[in-house]
Design an enzyme around this catalytic site. Structure first.
Site, PDB file in Angstrom:
ATOM      1  CE1 TYR A 260      -3.653   2.649   0.779  1.00 13.84           C
ATOM      2  CE2 TYR A 260      -1.959   3.524   2.236  1.00 13.84           C
ATOM      3  CZ  TYR A 260      -3.156   3.672   1.567  1.00 13.84           C
ATOM      4  OH  TYR A 260      -3.842   4.848   1.663  1.00 13.84           O
ATOM      5  CG  ASP A 295      -9.703  -1.645   0.928  1.00 16.69           C
ATOM      6  OD1 ASP A 295      -9.825  -0.420   1.063  1.00 16.69           O
ATOM      7  OD2 ASP A 295      -8.921  -2.320   1.631  1.00 16.69           O
ATOM      8  CE  LYS A 367     -10.907  -2.839   7.270  1.00 18.75           C
ATOM      9  NZ  LYS A 367      -9.842  -1.839   7.473  1.00 18.75           N
TER      10      LYS A 367
END
Length: 519
Positions: A260, A295, A367
């Site tokens: 990320y 995500d 998640k």
């Protein structure tokens, strides 16, 4: 639970490629440390606080070690050598260096210094183990909510206001409180100190803020009769230090992704790969569940076309996590409900993606993230989108459910927005509680075909990454349509080649079966 008919051999091949990809990166990075790994090590050995102008003492000490050409040997032995020679605590050594009254040097007795470093490290490991045991005991005594756990954010910028909102959210039904971090903190190469009240878009991650929120959630959890989990952000240029502080203060979850920071914060990939290993090792030892960030890919790339990139990244994150000692139940692999709402059969494709992830990672603590990219000012449509997201989550047995807000596209949610989000999720989860065990996916139907296609694309992508290497794949923009280079980004100057005698006591204590390989 109903299952899709997926090719297990294909899943195995994809996972094997991911394992080789992660191992190659780990082997390439094992000869390096970073300034923040060494600062985290100092924190774990007992160094804390700031100097007279507010500079954190771990930063002062690491800068001093760099100036003395000592950091490549490892901060732990140099610090321990000074402690042993002068009869000082770790904190006293740091304060003396900061005041200018002490200049550090190589230990006179390397063996004695290592023994001292091991003793200091063992004391902290015992504290972290005790915190982990306390979490287990609190869950045993107070109980916990069934999954999917309802995950809510607070983001006032003021830790004391965050505490008020967190208490209210827990009382309304939240199971996890995530304290959103102040905008830009991931790019700070130091950790602010003490309780903070002036964050922008969130609240600074500091050890004191962790302590205050942990105490508040323990109090409200005891009153409500269920354990309330605490989450923060273990990412950015200080990833290992934040992991250390979270372990010390008994946080339960940490947003902690292998890529990320590289992709979305332009942090140097070498720095990130080294830091993520150490931070995840600490998280693993502390019993913390990590949350990965796949995500986010779907906010910059199309959620339908790029679905396979999410699965490929999850498989890589899984392997990095395993190398750091994380167990499957600590792997909060991330994915999201982000397909454009006007796409025909979009709900079917969302269901296919979520079920695919559930089956590929049957033991992981998944998640699931709500719709954000295509939310608008129409709060009524937004509430319906969130309801559909809630349905997919319960039907596919997700573990961590970040609640969608109908005002997502308008402002930071108010308490009443959170209350409506909780009511929406509770209604769906209750009225559809056992739906997942009552339905079957049509063999060869649209949902199964879609899942199989995404799986095949992920396998192909991983084979390509294995051939080029992960840094090369990131350079090509294979994830999130964003390209980064191995020598670009922030923080490369904080990467240090280890000397042959480099030593750090924590891997051998936190990864006892692999200590020799990771020291």
């Amino acid at each position: 639970m109903s299952h899709l008919n997926l090719d297990q051999a294909q899943i195995d091949r994809a996972r094997d490629s991911a394992r080789r990809i992660a191992r190659q990166v780990f082997d390439d990075m094992s000869g390096f440390t970073t300034t923040t790994v060494e600062r985290a090590t100092l924190r774990l050995m007992g160094v804390d606080g700031v100097d007279e102008v507010g500079v954190p003492l771990p930063n002062r000490l690491v800068s001093h070690l760099q100036d003395q050409n000592l950091l490549q040997h490892g901060a732990a032995t140099v610090l321990a050598g000074a402690m042993e020679k002068r009869g000082l605590t770790a904190q006293q050594v740091a304060e003396a260096v900061a005041s200018g009254s002490l200049t550090l040097a190589r230990p006179d007795d390397e063996t004695a210094a290592r023994v001292c470093a091991q003793a200091q490290a063992r004391t902290m490991c015992e504290h972290i183990a005790a915190q982990r045991a306390q979490r287990t005991e609190k869950i045993k005594n107070s109980g916990e909510a069934p999954t999917p756990w309802l995950y809510l954010i607070v983001a006032t910028g003021n830790i004391h206001e965050d505490v008020v909102q967190a208490r209210a959210a827990a009382e309304q039904g939240a199971d996890i409180i995530a304290v959103i971090r102040s905008t830009g903190q991931s790019l700070l190469d130091y950790v602010p100190h003490g309780a903070t009240t002036e964050g922008f878009g969130g609240t600074y991650a500091t050890q004191e803020n962790f302590r205050l929120m942990r105490a508040a959630l323990d109090e409200v959890g005891n009153r409500l009769g269920r354990y309330i989990r605490l989450t923060n952000y273990c990412s950015g240029l200080c990833m290992p230090e934040i992991a250390a502080m979270g372990a010390i203060e008994r946080l339960d979850m940490m947003l902690n992704d292998a890529m990320y920071g590289i992709i979305f914060r332009d942090i140097n990939m070498k720095r990130t790969f080294i830091d993520q290993f150490f931070s995840r090792m600490v998280n693993a030892y502390a019993g913390i569940i990590i949350n990965t960030g796949e995500d986010n890919y779907l906010t910059t790339a199309d959620a339908f076309e790029a679905a396979h990139t999410v699965l490929a990244s999850q498989l890589i994150n899984e392997q990095f996590a395993g190398l750091s000692g994380l167990k499957p139940e600590q792997m909060g692999l991330g994915h999201a409900f982000e397909i454009h709402p006007e796409l025909e059969n979009g709900f079917l494709w969302e269901l296919a993606h979520a079920q695919l992830v559930r089956q590929v990672f049957p033991e992981a603590c998944l998640k699931y993230m709500p719709p954000t990219k295509h939310m608008t000012g129409n709060i009524f449509k937004g509430h319906v989108q969130d309801a559909l997201f809630n349905i997919v989550s319960t039907v596919t047995n997700q573990n961590i459910h970040l609640l969608g807000m109908m005002t997502e596209a308008i402002h930071t949610p108010f308490i009443h927005d959170r209350f409506l989000a909780i009511q929406n999720a509770r209604y769906v989860f209750g009225t559809m509680k056992d739906l997942h065990s009552e339905i079957e996916f049509k063999r060869g139907g649209k949902i199964e075909q879609r899942a199989q296609k995404v799986l095949a694309q992920a396998e192909t992508m991983l084979a390509e990454i294995e051939a080029t290497g992960l840094p090369g794949a990131i350079g090509k923009g294979l994830f999130a349509d964003i390209s980064r280079t191995p020598t670009g980004g922030k923080g490369l100057d904080g990467v240090i080649a280890k000397a042959p005698d480099y030593y750090n006591p924590f891997p051998e204590l936190m990864l006892p079966t692999q200590g020799a390989d990771h020291a």
